[in-house]
Motif scaffolding. Structure first.
Motif, PDB file in Angstrom:
ATOM      1  N   GLY A  38     -24.190  66.339 -33.990  1.00  0.00           N
ATOM      2  CA  GLY A  38     -25.153  65.344 -33.542  1.00  0.00           C
ATOM      3  C   GLY A  38     -25.657  65.655 -32.142  1.00  0.00           C
ATOM      4  N   GLU A  39     -26.654  64.897 -31.727  1.00  0.00           N
ATOM      5  CA  GLU A  39     -27.252  65.148 -30.413  1.00  0.00           C
ATOM      6  C   GLU A  39     -26.371  64.698 -29.256  1.00  0.00           C
ATOM      7  OE1 GLU A  39     -31.329  64.238 -29.697  1.00  0.00           O
ATOM      8  OE2 GLU A  39     -31.799  64.420 -31.827  1.00  0.00           O
ATOM      9  N   THR A  40     -25.671  63.580 -29.425  1.00  0.00           N
ATOM     10  CA  THR A  40     -24.880  63.037 -28.318  1.00  0.00           C
ATOM     11  C   THR A  40     -23.507  62.619 -28.808  1.00  0.00           C
ATOM     12  OG1 THR A  40     -25.811  60.845 -28.702  1.00  0.00           O
ATOM     13  CG2 THR A  40     -26.886  62.206 -27.033  1.00  0.00           C
ATOM     14  N   TRP A  41     -22.518  62.800 -27.977  1.00  0.00           N
ATOM     15  CA  TRP A  41     -21.133  62.462 -28.280  1.00  0.00           C
ATOM     16  C   TRP A  41     -20.303  62.668 -27.017  1.00  0.00           C
ATOM     17  CZ3 TRP A  41     -19.770  67.239 -26.905  1.00  0.00           C
ATOM     18  CH2 TRP A  41     -20.572  68.306 -27.295  1.00  0.00           C
ATOM     19  N   VAL A  42     -19.109  62.135 -27.055  1.00  0.00           N
ATOM     20  CA  VAL A  42     -18.078  62.423 -26.059  1.00  0.00           C
ATOM     21  C   VAL A  42     -16.891  62.952 -26.843  1.00  0.00           C
ATOM     22  CG1 VAL A  42     -16.455  61.437 -24.372  1.00  0.00           C
ATOM     23  CG2 VAL A  42     -18.847  60.653 -24.415  1.00  0.00           C
ATOM     24  N   VAL A  43     -16.369  64.104 -26.437  1.00  0.00           N
ATOM     25  CA  VAL A  43     -15.214  64.707 -27.095  1.00  0.00           C
ATOM     26  C   VAL A  43     -14.038  64.651 -26.137  1.00  0.00           C
ATOM     27  CG1 VAL A  43     -14.230  66.874 -27.960  1.00  0.00           C
ATOM     28  CG2 VAL A  43     -16.579  66.254 -28.537  1.00  0.00           C
ATOM     29  N   ASP A  44     -12.868  64.244 -26.658  1.00  0.00           N
ATOM     30  CA  ASP A  44     -11.676  64.342 -25.825  1.00  0.00           C
ATOM     31  C   ASP A  44     -10.671  65.256 -26.483  1.00  0.00           C
ATOM     32  OD1 ASP A  44      -9.028  62.974 -26.662  1.00  0.00           O
ATOM     33  OD2 ASP A  44     -10.471  61.440 -27.205  1.00  0.00           O
ATOM     34  N   GLY A  45     -10.162  66.204 -25.706  1.00  0.00           N
ATOM     35  CA  GLY A  45      -9.143  67.105 -26.211  1.00  0.00           C
ATOM     36  C   GLY A  45      -9.259  68.502 -25.649  1.00  0.00           C
ATOM     37  N   ASN A  46      -8.183  69.263 -25.816  1.00  0.00           N
ATOM     38  CA  ASN A  46      -8.054  70.589 -25.213  1.00  0.00           C
ATOM     39  C   ASN A  46      -7.880  71.705 -26.228  1.00  0.00           C
ATOM     40  OD1 ASN A  46      -7.910  69.812 -22.399  1.00  0.00           O
ATOM     41  ND2 ASN A  46      -5.933  68.923 -22.882  1.00  0.00           N
ATOM     42  N   TYR A  47      -8.295  71.534 -27.419  1.00  0.00           N
ATOM     43  CA  TYR A  47      -8.000  72.529 -28.455  1.00  0.00           C
ATOM     44  C   TYR A  47      -8.771  73.819 -28.198  1.00  0.00           C
ATOM     45  CZ  TYR A  47      -5.447  68.960 -30.946  1.00  0.00           C
ATOM     46  OH  TYR A  47      -4.522  68.004 -31.289  1.00  0.00           O
ATOM     47  N   GLY A  48      -8.065  74.817 -27.679  1.00  0.00           N
ATOM     48  CA  GLY A  48      -8.681  76.099 -27.355  1.00  0.00           C
ATOM     49  C   GLY A  48      -9.314  76.771 -28.559  1.00  0.00           C
ATOM     50  N   VAL A  49      -8.776  76.535 -29.760  1.00  0.00           N
ATOM     51  CA  VAL A  49      -9.323  77.176 -30.959  1.00  0.00           C
ATOM     52  C   VAL A  49     -10.684  76.622 -31.346  1.00  0.00           C
ATOM     53  CG1 VAL A  49      -7.046  77.773 -31.877  1.00  0.00           C
ATOM     54  CG2 VAL A  49      -8.143  75.635 -32.588  1.00  0.00           C
ATOM     55  N   ALA A  50     -11.062  75.501 -30.759  1.00  0.00           N
ATOM     56  CA  ALA A  50     -12.370  74.909 -31.060  1.00  0.00           C
ATOM     57  C   ALA A  50     -13.213  74.711 -29.804  1.00  0.00           C
ATOM     58  CB  ALA A  50     -12.180  73.584 -31.779  1.00  0.00           C
ATOM     59  N   ARG A  51     -12.703  75.135 -28.676  1.00  0.00           N
ATOM     60  CA  ARG A  51     -13.402  74.926 -27.407  1.00  0.00           C
ATOM     61  C   ARG A  51     -14.804  75.521 -27.429  1.00  0.00           C
ATOM     62  NH1 ARG A  51      -9.840  76.934 -22.940  1.00  0.00           N
ATOM     63  NH2 ARG A  51      -8.847  74.926 -23.245  1.00  0.00           N
ATOM     64  N   ASP A  52     -14.951  76.712 -27.993  1.00  0.00           N
ATOM     65  CA  ASP A  52     -16.264  77.361 -28.014  1.00  0.00           C
ATOM     66  C   ASP A  52     -17.292  76.503 -28.743  1.00  0.00           C
ATOM     67  OD1 ASP A  52     -14.716  77.992 -30.408  1.00  0.00           O
ATOM     68  OD2 ASP A  52     -16.283  79.436 -30.929  1.00  0.00           O
ATOM     69  N   LEU A  53     -16.885  75.808 -29.786  1.00  0.00           N
ATOM     70  CA  LEU A  53     -17.802  74.959 -30.545  1.00  0.00           C
ATOM     71  C   LEU A  53     -18.280  73.767 -29.716  1.00  0.00           C
ATOM     72  CD1 LEU A  53     -15.802  74.895 -33.901  1.00  0.00           C
ATOM     73  CD2 LEU A  53     -17.830  76.273 -33.367  1.00  0.00           C
ATOM     74  N   VAL A  54     -17.363  73.170 -28.981  1.00  0.00           N
ATOM     75  CA  VAL A  54     -17.694  71.991 -28.180  1.00  0.00           C
ATOM     76  C   VAL A  54     -18.474  72.398 -26.938  1.00  0.00           C
ATOM     77  CG1 VAL A  54     -16.750  70.039 -26.882  1.00  0.00           C
ATOM     78  CG2 VAL A  54     -15.653  70.764 -29.025  1.00  0.00           C
ATOM     79  N   TRP A  55     -17.971  73.359 -26.191  1.00  0.00           N
ATOM     80  CA  TRP A  55     -18.593  73.710 -24.921  1.00  0.00           C
ATOM     81  C   TRP A  55     -19.959  74.361 -25.094  1.00  0.00           C
ATOM     82  CZ3 TRP A  55     -14.315  75.640 -21.047  1.00  0.00           C
ATOM     83  CH2 TRP A  55     -13.422  74.596 -20.816  1.00  0.00           C
ATOM     84  N   ALA A  56     -20.203  75.011 -26.226  1.00  0.00           N
ATOM     85  CA  ALA A  56     -21.527  75.603 -26.461  1.00  0.00           C
ATOM     86  C   ALA A  56     -22.597  74.525 -26.594  1.00  0.00           C
ATOM     87  CB  ALA A  56     -21.504  76.469 -27.724  1.00  0.00           C
ATOM     88  N   ARG A  57     -22.216  73.340 -27.051  1.00  0.00           N
ATOM     89  CA  ARG A  57     -23.178  72.247 -27.241  1.00  0.00           C
ATOM     90  C   ARG A  57     -23.124  71.209 -26.126  1.00  0.00           C
ATOM     91  NH1 ARG A  57     -26.078  71.417 -31.189  1.00  0.00           N
ATOM     92  NH2 ARG A  57     -25.751  69.171 -31.226  1.00  0.00           N
ATOM     93  N   ALA A  58     -22.144  71.321 -25.247  1.00  0.00           N
ATOM     94  CA  ALA A  58     -21.978  70.340 -24.175  1.00  0.00           C
ATOM     95  C   ALA A  58     -22.849  70.695 -22.974  1.00  0.00           C
ATOM     96  CB  ALA A  58     -20.507  70.291 -23.739  1.00  0.00           C
ATOM     97  N   ASP A  59     -23.150  69.682 -22.177  1.00  0.00           N
ATOM     98  CA  ASP A  59     -23.817  69.960 -20.902  1.00  0.00           C
ATOM     99  C   ASP A  59     -22.888  69.675 -19.722  1.00  0.00           C
ATOM    100  OD1 ASP A  59     -23.883  67.151 -20.615  1.00  0.00           O
ATOM    101  OD2 ASP A  59     -25.948  67.022 -21.291  1.00  0.00           O
ATOM    102  N   THR A  60     -21.858  68.867 -19.958  1.00  0.00           N
ATOM    103  CA  THR A  60     -20.937  68.489 -18.886  1.00  0.00           C
ATOM    104  C   THR A  60     -19.522  68.396 -19.436  1.00  0.00           C
ATOM    105  OG1 THR A  60     -22.687  67.158 -17.876  1.00  0.00           O
ATOM    106  CG2 THR A  60     -20.433  66.719 -17.134  1.00  0.00           C
ATOM    107  N   VAL A  61     -18.564  68.836 -18.646  1.00  0.00           N
ATOM    108  CA  VAL A  61     -17.153  68.650 -18.965  1.00  0.00           C
ATOM    109  C   VAL A  61     -16.545  67.807 -17.849  1.00  0.00           C
ATOM    110  CG1 VAL A  61     -14.894  69.766 -19.216  1.00  0.00           C
ATOM    111  CG2 VAL A  61     -16.923  70.803 -20.246  1.00  0.00           C
ATOM    112  N   VAL A  62     -15.875  66.738 -18.248  1.00  0.00           N
ATOM    113  CA  VAL A  62     -15.144  65.904 -17.294  1.00  0.00           C
ATOM    114  C   VAL A  62     -13.686  66.335 -17.374  1.00  0.00           C
ATOM    115  CG1 VAL A  62     -14.469  63.566 -16.660  1.00  0.00           C
ATOM    116  CG2 VAL A  62     -16.768  63.998 -17.594  1.00  0.00           C
TER     117      VAL A  62
END
Length: 180
Positions: A54-78
Motif C-alpha cells: 500500500g501507499e502508506t503504513w507504519v511498520v514495527d520490527g527488526n526482521y533483517g530477512v525482510a528489511r530490504d522490502l520495508v526500507w525500499a518503500r519507506a521514506d523514514t525510519v524511526v
C-alpha cells in the motif's frame, strides 16, 4: 519503527499509525505461527511484501530477512534507541504483565513461565542482543542514504516526537484543536 526488544516499537508505532491514520504492520504478527513456530523465510517475505504494498503504513520490527522490502518503500525510519536500563525494565514488566494476564499475542501464542526461564527467554534475548542490535542498526541505517532517520534516545524524545504529529481529529475543520 526499529529498535531493540522492549524499546517501545509496537506501542510507539501504534500511536504513530493512529495519528497518521494509516495501518500498523507488526512484523511479529507476520512472523509467528501458532505454537511459536517461525514462519518460513519465503512466507514471511511474501507477507511483508503484501503488507507494504500500500501507499502508506507504519511498520514495527527488526526482521533483517525482510528489511530490504520495508526500507525500499519507506521514506523514514524511526529508531527507538533507548538505554539498556529502560529497555530491560520494559521487557521485564511487559513479560510479567503478559504472564499474569495470560495475554494472547500473535496467532494464539502466549508467553509462558517455562520459556521466560529458559534459554529462549525474551528477557535474556533483549539483554544479550542489545549492543549487537544497536551496532547493526547504526550500520544498516548509514548504508541507506535515501531514508530519513529519526533517532529517539529517551522516553521524552518519543513523547515530543509523537506530540509533534497531529491526530486525525485535530486536522478536521471545526475541531477545537484545528481552530487554535
Amino acid at each position: 519503527m526499529v529498535g531493540s526488544s522492549g524499546s517501545g516499537k509496537t506501542t510507539t508505532g501504534a500511536e504513530l499509525a493512529r495519528r497518521l491514520g494509516v495501518p500498523l504492520v507488526e512484523l511479529d504478527s507476520l512472523s509467528w505461527e501458532p505454537n511459536w513456530v517461525a514462519a518460513p523465510i519465503d512466507v514471511l517475505r511474501e507477507r511483508v511484501a503484501a503488507a507494504v504494498s500500500g501507499e502508506t503504513w507504519v511498520v514495527d520490527g527488526n526482521y533483517g530477512v525482510a528489511r530490504d522490502l520495508v526500507w525500499a518503500r519507506a521514506d523514514t525510519v524511526v529508531w527507538l534507541d533507548l538505554s539498556l536500563w529502560i529497555v530491560m525494565w520494559r521487557v521485564c514488566s511487559r513479560t510479567v504483565r503478559r504472564l499474569v494476564r495470560r495475554e494472547v499475542l500473535w496467532n494464539g501464542n502466549r508467553e509462558s513461565m517455562r520459556t521466560t526461564l529458559s534459554r529462549d527467554s525474551i528477557i535474556l534475548y533483549a539483554l544479550t542482543e542489545f549492543r549487537r542490535r544497536r551496532r547493526e542498526l547504526s550500520s544498516a541505517l548509514a548504508a541507506q542514504p535515501h531514508l530519513g532517520v529519526v533517532r529517539l534516545t529517551t522516553a521524552g524524545d518519543v513523547e515530543r516526537f509523537l506530540a509533534a504529529i497531529p491526530t486525525p481529529a485535530s486536522m478536521q475543520p471545526g475541531t477545537r484543536r484545528a481552530q487554535r
